[in-house]
Scaffold this active site. Structure first.
Site, PDB file in Angstrom:
ATOM      1  CG  ASP A   1      10.932   0.333  -5.413  1.00 47.56           C
ATOM      2  OD1 ASP A   1      11.100  -0.576  -4.582  1.00 47.56           O
ATOM      3  OD2 ASP A   1      11.404   1.485  -5.275  1.00 47.56           O
TER       4      ASP A   1
ATOM      5  NE  ARG B   1       9.355  -3.349  -0.872  1.00 50.22           N
ATOM      6  CZ  ARG B   1      10.070  -2.579  -1.700  1.00 50.22           C
ATOM      7  NH1 ARG B   1       9.498  -1.939  -2.694  1.00 50.22           N
ATOM      8  NH2 ARG B   1      11.375  -2.459  -1.523  1.00 50.22           N
TER       9      ARG B   1
HETATM   10  C1  LIG Z   1       8.899  -0.667   2.438  1.00 49.34           C
HETATM   11  C2  LIG Z   1       7.887  -0.077   1.514  1.00 49.34           C
HETATM   12  C3  LIG Z   1       8.089  -0.143   0.155  1.00 49.34           C
HETATM   13  C4  LIG Z   1       7.140   0.389  -0.715  1.00 49.34           C
HETATM   14  N1  LIG Z   1       7.287   0.194  -2.073  1.00 49.34           N
HETATM   15  C5  LIG Z   1       6.290   0.580  -2.905  1.00 49.34           C
HETATM   16  C6  LIG Z   1       6.323   0.244  -4.292  1.00 49.34           C
HETATM   17  O1  LIG Z   1       7.239  -0.409  -4.785  1.00 49.34           O
HETATM   18  N2  LIG Z   1       5.296   0.685  -5.069  1.00 49.34           N
HETATM   19  C7  LIG Z   1       4.218   1.395  -4.560  1.00 49.34           C
HETATM   20  O2  LIG Z   1       3.289   1.732  -5.298  1.00 49.34           O
HETATM   21  N3  LIG Z   1       4.191   1.721  -3.249  1.00 49.34           N
HETATM   22  C8  LIG Z   1       5.180   1.324  -2.415  1.00 49.34           C
HETATM   23  N4  LIG Z   1       5.094   1.636  -1.076  1.00 49.34           N
HETATM   24  C9  LIG Z   1       4.073   2.605  -0.590  1.00 49.34           C
HETATM   25  C10 LIG Z   1       2.745   1.945  -0.304  1.00 49.34           C
HETATM   26  O3  LIG Z   1       2.147   1.528  -1.510  1.00 49.34           O
HETATM   27  C11 LIG Z   1       1.793   2.905   0.421  1.00 49.34           C
HETATM   28  O4  LIG Z   1       1.556   4.013  -0.371  1.00 49.34           O
HETATM   29  C12 LIG Z   1       2.298   3.399   1.768  1.00 49.34           C
HETATM   30  O5  LIG Z   1       2.991   2.402   2.453  1.00 49.34           O
HETATM   31  C13 LIG Z   1       1.106   3.850   2.662  1.00 49.34           C
HETATM   32  O6  LIG Z   1       0.233   2.771   2.886  1.00 49.34           O
HETATM   33  P1  LIG Z   1       0.128   1.956   4.249  1.00 49.34           P
HETATM   34  O7  LIG Z   1       0.160   0.495   3.896  1.00 49.34           O
HETATM   35  O8  LIG Z   1       1.158   2.366   5.193  1.00 49.34           O
HETATM   36  O9  LIG Z   1      -1.350   2.183   4.770  1.00 49.34           O
HETATM   37  P2  LIG Z   1      -2.253   3.474   4.938  1.00 49.34           P
HETATM   38  O10 LIG Z   1      -3.626   2.938   5.185  1.00 49.34           O
HETATM   39  O11 LIG Z   1      -2.059   4.431   3.814  1.00 49.34           O
HETATM   40  O12 LIG Z   1      -1.674   4.140   6.250  1.00 49.34           O
HETATM   41  C14 LIG Z   1      -1.733   3.506   7.513  1.00 49.34           C
HETATM   42  C15 LIG Z   1      -1.120   4.419   8.566  1.00 49.34           C
HETATM   43  O13 LIG Z   1       0.277   4.542   8.300  1.00 49.34           O
HETATM   44  C16 LIG Z   1       0.725   5.857   8.567  1.00 49.34           C
HETATM   45  N5  LIG Z   1       1.221   6.444   7.304  1.00 49.34           N
HETATM   46  C17 LIG Z   1       1.039   5.947   6.054  1.00 49.34           C
HETATM   47  N6  LIG Z   1       1.646   6.729   5.146  1.00 49.34           N
HETATM   48  C18 LIG Z   1       2.210   7.739   5.836  1.00 49.34           C
HETATM   49  C19 LIG Z   1       2.975   8.881   5.474  1.00 49.34           C
HETATM   50  N7  LIG Z   1       3.297   9.143   4.200  1.00 49.34           N
HETATM   51  N8  LIG Z   1       3.400   9.706   6.460  1.00 49.34           N
HETATM   52  C20 LIG Z   1       3.093   9.473   7.765  1.00 49.34           C
HETATM   53  N9  LIG Z   1       2.361   8.413   8.171  1.00 49.34           N
HETATM   54  C21 LIG Z   1       1.930   7.556   7.222  1.00 49.34           C
HETATM   55  C22 LIG Z   1      -0.439   6.607   9.123  1.00 49.34           C
HETATM   56  O14 LIG Z   1      -0.399   6.469  10.529  1.00 49.34           O
HETATM   57  C23 LIG Z   1      -1.621   5.862   8.534  1.00 49.34           C
HETATM   58  O15 LIG Z   1      -2.791   6.007   9.299  1.00 49.34           O
HETATM   59  C24 LIG Z   1       6.008   1.061  -0.194  1.00 49.34           C
HETATM   60  C25 LIG Z   1       5.805   1.120   1.187  1.00 49.34           C
HETATM   61  C26 LIG Z   1       6.696   0.550   2.042  1.00 49.34           C
HETATM   62  C27 LIG Z   1       6.420   0.585   3.507  1.00 49.34           C
END
Ligand SMILES: Cc1cc2nc3c(=O)[nH]c(=O)nc-3n(C[C@H](O)[C@H](O)[C@H](O)COP(=O)(O)OP(=O)(O)OC[C@H]3O[C@@H](n4cnc5c(N)ncnc54)[C@H](O)[C@@H]3O)c2cc1C
Length: 310
Positions: free
Chosen positions: A135, A186
């Site tokens: 991560d 990723r």
């Molecule tokens: C498989 C995976 C691994 C990850 N690994 C890392 C990592 O190694 N390092 C790192 O910094 N981040 C990591 N993340 C987190 C990532 O950086 C984002 O903070 C997170 O995915 C929210 O961003 P989004 O792309 O979904 O878009 P956003 O624009 O934030 O959200 C889009 C939509 O997704 C939904 N959504 C998003 N977050 C939430 C929530 N918490 N609860 C409910 N609904 C939500 C909502 O409907 C929102 O409108 C990971 C995410 C995923 C999916």
């Protein structure tokens, strides 16, 4: 991008009192509030969730939660725990894919020890056919994480990959480097509160960079993972893949356990590869607080769950 809620929840995640209270109630029962996002405390809980995900036509990566250990002894303990977990997963009939954080195995204590601990995990992981995703944590650790990744990659540990965050302008170059190596990336937007001088602040910029890196990974990368719940990013990926004739089995979408379960199921039913990131373990509090900070509506969900438990 760096909303008030994100700042607030990052600050609260450091509160020992909050952590004590949450730890007491969060995973207590099947319906306790943290269970929405965290599989449970034990690896058996995680394996049970993994089975359900696989039965629904998706894959998973299991993440034994923990970060920022402060001593060599804690890093050693976390490393041993990971090795034990690999054995338990290998003995279960579920996919062999795990995610971990380098600060969990000693990055903040001593870099050489961290590399040794990572190798102690990658060795049995290789023997048992696991893929290990490292991560990405906050920007203080970006360079060192990528350096350690390249060190182990050059030592021959190629059953591993990294995560890159589109909120960091540097990630475009980092993606090019990973593509050159042939390493699996990723792509995420980024979950930490970062200073304006290292990270984009507006959603438009983060999204534009996400699309740019997604395109680089799909055309030049190896088995990229597009990790987002954002329908606009998912649509952009599918359209780009269709335009370039890139088959759906050349990349995968990844989403977090408990978030947009409807979208996970819908993409899987349309023939997309979907991997669900399943966190588990006792140290779930900082992970949980990052999820609350991303979406204030989650707080209402937690409060309702708490009230219904009384
Ligand atoms: C498989 C995976 C691994 C990850 N690994 C890392 C990592 O190694 N390092 C790192 O910094 N981040 C990591 N993340 C987190 C990532 O950086 C984002 O903070 C997170 O995915 C929210 O961003 P989004 O792309 O979904 O878009 P956003 O624009 O934030 O959200 C889009 C939509 O997704 C939904 N959504 C998003 N977050 C939430 C929530 N918490 N609860 C409910 N609904 C939500 C909502 O409907 C929102 O409108 C990971 C995410 C995923 C999916």
């Amino acid at each position: 991008m760096f909303s008030v809620s994100r700042v607030l929840f990052q600050a609260l995640s450091a509160s020992k009192g909050m952590k004590r209270v949450a730890s007491r109630y969060g995973l207590r029962h099947e319906r306790s509030f943290a269970r929405r996002f965290v599989a449970g405390e034990s690896v058996a809980d995680a394996i049970a969730v993994a089975r359900r995900i696989e039965a629904a036509g998706m894959t998973q990566t299991l993440d034994y939660l923990g970060e920022s250990v402060a001593t060599m002894a804690e890093a050693d303990l976390a490393t041993r725990a990971h090795i034990g977990i690999l054995n338990q997963i290998a003995n279960a009939d579920v996919g062999r894919n795990v995610s971990l954080k380098l600060t969990q195995v000693g990055l903040t204590v001593d870099r050489a020890t961290c590399v040794d601990n990572l190798r102690r995990i990658l060795d049995p992981a290789g023997t048992h056919g696991f893929f290990v995703r490292i991560d990405m944590e906050d920007s203080r650790y970006t360079q060192v994480t990528l350096d350690i990744f390249e060190t182990v990659w050059q030592l021959g540990y190629q059953n591993t990959g990294v995560a890159l965050q589109s909120y960091l302008p540097r990630s475009v170059q980092d993606a090019r480097r990973m593509n050159q190596l042939g390493a699996r990336v990723r792509l995420v937007k980024g979950a930490y509160r970062e200073p304006g001088k290292v990270a984009y602040r507006s959603k438009a910029q983060v999204d534009a960079a996400f699309v740019e890196i997604m395109r680089l990974l799909l055309t030049e990368g190896v088995s990229p993972a597009i990790a987002t719940h954002d329908p606009a990013m998912i649509d952009a990926t599918r359209s780009f893949a269709a335009e370039k004739g890139i088959a759906p089995d050349r990349y995968e979408f990844q989403m977090l356990y408990g978030i947009r379960r409807d979208l996970q199921a819908s993409l899987a039913s349309q023939g997309c590869r979907v991997r669900v990131y399943v966190p588990f373990g006792g140290e779930w509090f900082p992970y949980f607080m990052r999820r609350l900070g991303e979406r204030p509506a989650n707080v209402g969900f937690v409060l309702r769950s708490l009230l219904s438990e009384r």
